[in-house]
Structures are given as structure tokens and as C-alpha cells.
Design an enzyme around this catalytic site. Structure first.
Site, PDB file in Angstrom:
ATOM      1  N   CYS A  71      11.840  15.689  -3.092  1.00  0.00           N
ATOM      2  CA  CYS A  71      11.100  15.774  -1.836  1.00  0.00           C
ATOM      3  C   CYS A  71      11.495  17.060  -1.119  1.00  0.00           C
ATOM      4  O   CYS A  71      12.669  17.385  -0.998  1.00  0.00           O
ATOM      5  CB  CYS A  71      11.359  14.563  -0.960  1.00  0.00           C
ATOM      6  SG  CYS A  71      13.069  14.428  -0.466  1.00  0.00           S
ATOM      7  N   HIS A 163       1.508  16.129  -8.482  1.00  0.00           N
ATOM      8  CA  HIS A 163       0.584  16.458  -7.402  1.00  0.00           C
ATOM      9  C   HIS A 163      -0.798  16.748  -7.965  1.00  0.00           C
ATOM     10  O   HIS A 163      -0.926  17.389  -9.008  1.00  0.00           O
ATOM     11  CB  HIS A 163       1.088  17.674  -6.621  1.00  0.00           C
ATOM     12  CG  HIS A 163       2.348  17.412  -5.886  1.00  0.00           C
ATOM     13  ND1 HIS A 163       2.380  16.901  -4.610  1.00  0.00           N
ATOM     14  CD2 HIS A 163       3.643  17.552  -6.268  1.00  0.00           C
ATOM     15  CE1 HIS A 163       3.635  16.734  -4.234  1.00  0.00           C
ATOM     16  NE2 HIS A 163       4.424  17.123  -5.229  1.00  0.00           N
ATOM     17  N   GLU A 212       0.375  10.539   0.156  1.00  0.00           N
ATOM     18  CA  GLU A 212       1.554  10.557  -0.707  1.00  0.00           C
ATOM     19  C   GLU A 212       1.649   9.325  -1.580  1.00  0.00           C
ATOM     20  O   GLU A 212       1.356   8.203  -1.135  1.00  0.00           O
ATOM     21  CB  GLU A 212       2.820  10.657   0.131  1.00  0.00           C
ATOM     22  CG  GLU A 212       3.089  12.038   0.697  1.00  0.00           C
ATOM     23  CD  GLU A 212       4.536  12.199   1.091  1.00  0.00           C
ATOM     24  OE1 GLU A 212       4.797  12.851   2.117  1.00  0.00           O
ATOM     25  OE2 GLU A 212       5.405  11.645   0.377  1.00  0.00           O
ATOM     26  N   CYS A 221       4.039  17.200   3.528  1.00  0.00           N
ATOM     27  CA  CYS A 221       4.704  16.998   2.248  1.00  0.00           C
ATOM     28  C   CYS A 221       5.143  18.363   1.719  1.00  0.00           C
ATOM     29  O   CYS A 221       4.312  19.238   1.495  1.00  0.00           O
ATOM     30  CB  CYS A 221       3.769  16.319   1.248  1.00  0.00           C
ATOM     31  SG  CYS A 221       4.552  15.967  -0.338  1.00  0.00           S
ATOM     32  N   GLY A 224       4.316  18.944  -1.906  1.00  0.00           N
ATOM     33  CA  GLY A 224       2.866  19.103  -1.906  1.00  0.00           C
ATOM     34  C   GLY A 224       2.436  20.468  -1.404  1.00  0.00           C
ATOM     35  O   GLY A 224       1.455  21.045  -1.886  1.00  0.00           O
TER      36      GLY A 224
HETATM   37  O1  ZDP Z   1       6.541  12.003  -5.084  1.00  0.00           O
HETATM   38  C1  ZDP Z   1       6.533  11.121  -4.218  1.00  0.00           C
HETATM   39  O2  ZDP Z   1       6.522   9.902  -4.505  1.00  0.00           O
HETATM   40  C2  ZDP Z   1       6.592  11.553  -2.769  1.00  0.00           C
HETATM   41  N1  ZDP Z   1       5.983  10.539  -1.940  1.00  0.00           N
HETATM   42  C3  ZDP Z   1       8.012  11.794  -2.429  1.00  0.00           C
HETATM   43  C4  ZDP Z   1       8.210  12.328  -1.057  1.00  0.00           C
HETATM   44  C5  ZDP Z   1       7.791  13.745  -1.008  1.00  0.00           C
HETATM   45  C6  ZDP Z   1       8.062  14.369   0.347  1.00  0.00           C
HETATM   46  N2  ZDP Z   1       7.047  13.991   1.286  1.00  0.00           N
HETATM   47  C7  ZDP Z   1       8.092  15.874   0.259  1.00  0.00           C
HETATM   48  O3  ZDP Z   1       8.212  16.482   1.311  1.00  0.00           O
HETATM   49  O4  ZDP Z   1       8.029  16.444  -0.824  1.00  0.00           O
HETATM   50  C8  ZDP Z   1       9.341  13.924   0.924  1.00  0.00           C
END
Ligand code: ZDP
Length: 277
Positions: A71, A163, A212, A221, A224
Site C-alpha cells: 500500500c 490494478h 479498492e 490509493c 493506484g
Molecule cells: O491491493 C489492495 O487490496 C488495496 N486495497 C490495498 C491498499 C492500497 C492502498 N490504498 C494504497 O495506497 O496503495 C493502501
């Protein structure tokens, strides 16, 4: 157990330092404390651990209790916690994650901390490593995908976590609340996926909203935002450095000549407390 509450561009986390004491079930803990009515309220839980391969180890659990590989907003908050709470007196250190060993660095202006810059590593584009199916073993760049009875075009990128990046002309007209979950669980993504909907403002400004995996709509994200820049460059829509404008703030990302993504943005401690485990 003591916790600290953090946010990075409005993407918020409960952070627990478990170097002295591990929990039996982090997923169950994440589901409980992430609840915005019956818990503390957050988009997920960050766990601080020792590492045998790096200076520290980070684990991240989504609101549905699932564990993610990585993340981006979370690792900035993780880095600030280590520095602000005196776990380390260094501004740069290595962190073991499910996406490999990454390197956050505290950013200062006139001595004051203004944010964190993270070497997020190299993007993974080989379809079977994202993973995404049905597009052969090469890259899935600007390929068709059917969701909610409509044909879309997407680019699949992994930043350790999967992603699906979708460019749209008018972001405001995309019903993310209704179709987000359908993208997340689209059969072509065997590990499910995070989905970024992106409107290009110009070649150095990209407006992005996200649904997400395991957390639904969040205000930002980080992984992301890196996937968004990679997809924009690969489809000729942006320069290799751009601002990614999210619901909860802006991240500045660069896809550098060393093929690494460098993400810079804020990380803020909101409050702290104790919680039953
Ligand atoms: O890959 C996933 O399951 C994400 N939901 C993890 C969390 C990603 C996050 N929002 C980010 O900033 O990359 C924390």
C-alpha cells in the site's frame, strides 16, 4: 493495545506496532477496528513488525480483513510513524512488504517534515504476473474488458498489488458506486483488482478516483496512483512525471529512467488511543 490513526490524502489507517506482541488474527482485528460505526473507522490496518530482510516489515489489511501485498499511502504513514515515534532517527530506511523491499524517505523543507518520498520499485506489466487472464502472456495495455454490460478499455499494472486502470472522458459521469465492485470481481482478475478511473486534465495532471479491492471507494490509493501514471505513459497520455489528483489530495509521481516509480505525498498522524484486541 495502543494504536495511532493516520491518513495519507484522506486514505486512513489504524497503525499498530506489533514488534513486541503479535496478534493471532490481524484480518479479524482489521474488520473490527475499520468499521466506521462500531470501530475506530479506517480504510485498513497497518502492522509494524521486525524483519530479517530489511530494517522493518509492514503488513496491510483491508477493511474486509483481506491482506494486501502493498500500500502506497500506508507506507508513507508507516515511515512517519517510525520517525516521529523515535523508532528510528534516520530519514531513510528499508521496509519489507509483500511487494518486496521498498525505500521510503522522509522529505523536509527547512528542517520541517513535509511528506514522504517512496521508491515504489518497478511496475509489473506481464499479464500473468499482475495477474490478469485472457490477454496472453504479454502486456494488457489498452485492451477491451466487459463490465456491467458495457465494453471498456483498460490497462493492467501491478505495483505488488493488482490494478485495472480505465481512462474516461468525464469522470463525474462514471457510476463508481454501482460498477466498482463488478470491476473488482471481474473474472479476468483471479486475485481480484483495484480499479482506477482516470480523466486526463493535461500531460502532467491526471484526475483519478478509485474503487479498492477489499476496501471499496477510498479518497486515495498510492499504489493506484503509480499504476495510473504507468498506464498514462504507456498509452501516450502523459509525461513520465505528473500530479495525480485524488478525492483526498494530490500525489506527485515519477516513472524514472531506472524504471522505478517514485511517489511523493503527505502522511499525517490524526490521533492515538488504546483499543481492545
Ligand atoms: O491491493 C489492495 O487490496 C488495496 N486495497 C490495498 C491498499 C492500497 C492502498 N490504498 C494504497 O495506497 O496503495 C493502501
Amino acid at each position: 493495545m495502543e494504536f495511532t490513526k493516520w491518513q495519507g490524502c484522506g486514505n486512513d489507517f489504524v497503525l499498530i506496532d506489533c514488534r513486541e506482541r503479535e496478534l493471532a488474527d490481524y484480518g479479524a482485528f482489521a474488520k473490527k477496528v475499520s468499521d466506521r460505526h462500531f470501530g475506530i473507522g479506517a480504510d485498513g490496518v497497518l502492522v509494524v513488525l521486525d524483519s530479517t530482510r530489511a530494517d522493518y516489515r509492514m503488513r496491510i489489511f483491508n477493511t474486509d480483513g483481506s491482506e494486501a501485498e502493498m500500500c502506497g499511502n500506508g507506507i508513507r504513514c508507516f515511515a512517519r510513524y517510525l520517525r516521529d515515534h523515535g523508532v528510528t532517527d534516520r530519514d531513510k530506511f528499508t521496509v519489507e512488504t509483500g511487494a518486496g523491499i521498498l525505500v521510503p524517505e522522509i522529505v523536509r523543507q527547512d528542517g520541517a517534515i513535509t511528506g514522504v518520498r517512496v521508491d515504489m520499485g518497478e511496475p509489473v506489466l506481464a499479464a500473468d504476473e499482475v495477474p490478469v487472464t485472457g490477454y496472453g502472456s504479454g502486456r494488457a495495455v489498452d485492451v477491451p474488458i466487459e463490465v456491467a454490460g458495457s465494453d471498456w478499455r483498460m490497462t493492467a499494472v501491478s505495483m505488488g498489488n493488482p490494478h485495472c486502470v480505465v481512462f474516461v472522458d468525464d469522470l463525474a459521469s462514471v457510476p463508481i458506486e454501482r460498477i466498482g465492485h463488478l470491476f473488482e470481481t471481474q473474472a479476468r482478475f483471479p486475485k481480484k483488482t483495484n480499479t482506477e478511473f482516470v480523466q486526463v486534465l493535461d500531460r502532467t495532471h491526471l484526475r483519478m478516483r478509485v474503487w479498492e479491492r477489499g476496501a471499496a471507494i477510498t479518497l486515495a490509493c498510492g499504489t493506484g496512483s503509480c499504476a495510473t501514471l504507468v498506464a498514462a505513459v504507456l498509452t501516450g497520455r502523459s509525461e513520465r512525471a505528473a500530479d495525480i489528483i485524488l478525492d483526498g489530495g494530490t500525489l506527485h509521481n515519477e516513472w524514472a529512467a531506472d524504471n522505478h516509480l517514485y511517489m511523493t505525498g503527505p502522511a499525517v498522524e490524526v490521533f492515538s488511543g488504546t483499543v481492545e484486541v
